[in-house]
Enzyme design. Sequence first.
Site, PDB file in Angstrom:
ATOM      1  N   CYS A 223      -1.622   9.486   2.136  1.00 24.30           N
ATOM      2  CA  CYS A 223      -1.525   9.096   0.912  1.00 24.30           C
ATOM      3  C   CYS A 223      -2.390   9.418  -0.256  1.00 24.30           C
ATOM      4  O   CYS A 223      -2.117   9.380  -1.464  1.00 24.30           O
ATOM      5  CB  CYS A 223      -0.974   7.533   1.005  1.00 24.30           C
ATOM      6  SG  CYS A 223      -2.175   6.518   1.605  1.00 24.30           S
TER       7      CYS A 223
ATOM      8  N   GLU B  91       0.867  -1.222   0.009  1.00 18.26           N
ATOM      9  CA  GLU B  91      -0.004  -0.091  -0.002  1.00 18.26           C
ATOM     10  C   GLU B  91       0.938   1.317  -0.050  1.00 18.26           C
ATOM     11  O   GLU B  91       1.511   1.508   0.860  1.00 18.26           O
ATOM     12  CB  GLU B  91      -0.834  -0.112   1.205  1.00 18.26           C
ATOM     13  CG  GLU B  91      -1.853   1.071   1.139  1.00 18.26           C
ATOM     14  CD  GLU B  91      -2.713   1.189   2.486  1.00 18.26           C
ATOM     15  OE1 GLU B  91      -2.985   2.154   3.131  1.00 18.26           O
ATOM     16  OE2 GLU B  91      -3.031  -0.047   3.111  1.00 18.26           O
TER      17      GLU B  91
END
EC number: 1.2.1.71
Length: 486
Positions: free
Chosen positions: A277, A243
């Site tokens: 993110c 991720e």
Amino acid sequence: MTHYIQGQWHAGKGHDVASINPANAQTIWTGKTATAEQVNAAVDAAREAQFDWFMLGFDARLAIVEAYRSQLEANKAELAETIAQETGKPQWETATEVGAMIGKIALSAAAYNKRTGTEANDTPAGRAVIRHKPHGVVAVFGPYNFPGHLPNGHIVPALLAGNTVIFKPSELTPKVAELMVSLWDKAGLPAGVLNLVQGEVDTGKALASHPQLDGLFFTGSSRTGHFLHQQYAGHPGKILALEMGGNNPLIIKGVQDIKAAVHDILQSAYISSGQRCTCARRLYVEQGEQGDALIAMLAAAVKQIKVGPWNAQPQPFMGSMISETAAKGMVAAQTNLQNLGGVSLVELTHLEAGTGLVSPGLIDVTAIDVLPDEEYFGPLLQLVRYSDFDQAIKLANQTRYGLSAGLLADSREDYDYFLARIRAGIVNWNKQITGASGAAPFGGVGASGNHRASAFYAADYCAYPVASVEADAVSLPATLSPGLSL
């Protein structure tokens, strides 16, 4: 208390490390890193405990995980304060992080049953059963921006599935990790099921390369994720879930309520000091008077964003970045864009030497022919003016990343057009792009991940399917196959 191995706390045997509150430069934690031998011990402990943990059964594992949830609830104030001190995030935000950690328990249990439970059907050939089994021993590498919530999102589903875990947190947030694991210990987790090793690059390499790992779940930078992907090449028997980051676009088109649009832009670009993110890095606004009005309002709002220490009262919207180094990196990123032709509408500034405190920035980069495809991990939003929608979508897709993207537009047709053409794993309409749901998958394409979506879909990479055809007794078929006689 530094490392947790085989149900016991151990001092590190490596070099000295410290955790610094980035808002005031005060040391809040000290310890020594784990050596390769201590990493080996953690993996051995996890291996020894794994089968018995699996054989407890899901209900017994869930009971312990729910006891951990009770520990989170009982200690949420301390945990939120620890996250705030170690990351510099304001207290209101770390309270929401702990709330997400608590909510993850029920979501992970639901995901286990929906995504990886057991299903049986009678067929002419026998009883067809689909089960799921754990991979075995897995490593979880956590990031600094959500040092509780994000590793929690790997650890909880991994344990529910029957895996055992070695947790290696960010070297910037060791105190949060230590507190988290102590709550697991209080919840009655059996020895060896969860182990904690603290350290920097050497510790991470020793764990990631360990031959006894069955998998590794990573949240962090694209650079480190790509290194891990290369390291795991040629090991198809190991599961790797990555991720990573994003260079995320947000397009504005035909919005009448520009004040609401500005609010969603602020929440998309500047929450967590831009250290999510999913944060918007690139903003595409139509040319013309309406776009001019939106940009003027946005620039004024950015200048008004309150920045301050984690414990400031009244509370700020933005706290500190994770470190002074990170703050200086954002100043350097802004300078680079200015040198390429960008014009700062709101200057990002390093507010206080020795800290990670910065003011948010907004820079018009329309004049830059080719934007650097970089994830500038901080509160700096790049503005591009566009002439038509197709051009905006084309520019938005000009990135090797593909995590999140968003459209603020009054037209459903515009959203459908955008949704069909944008390349991202998270696509929002008239909502901030930092607003992900734990009841949905979370992941991206391209350099943002390796098609192992987390959140609700984390259950998928925590177990593998086992298909069986079963009968209660051996029996002859009514008709033998040609060429057989008994």
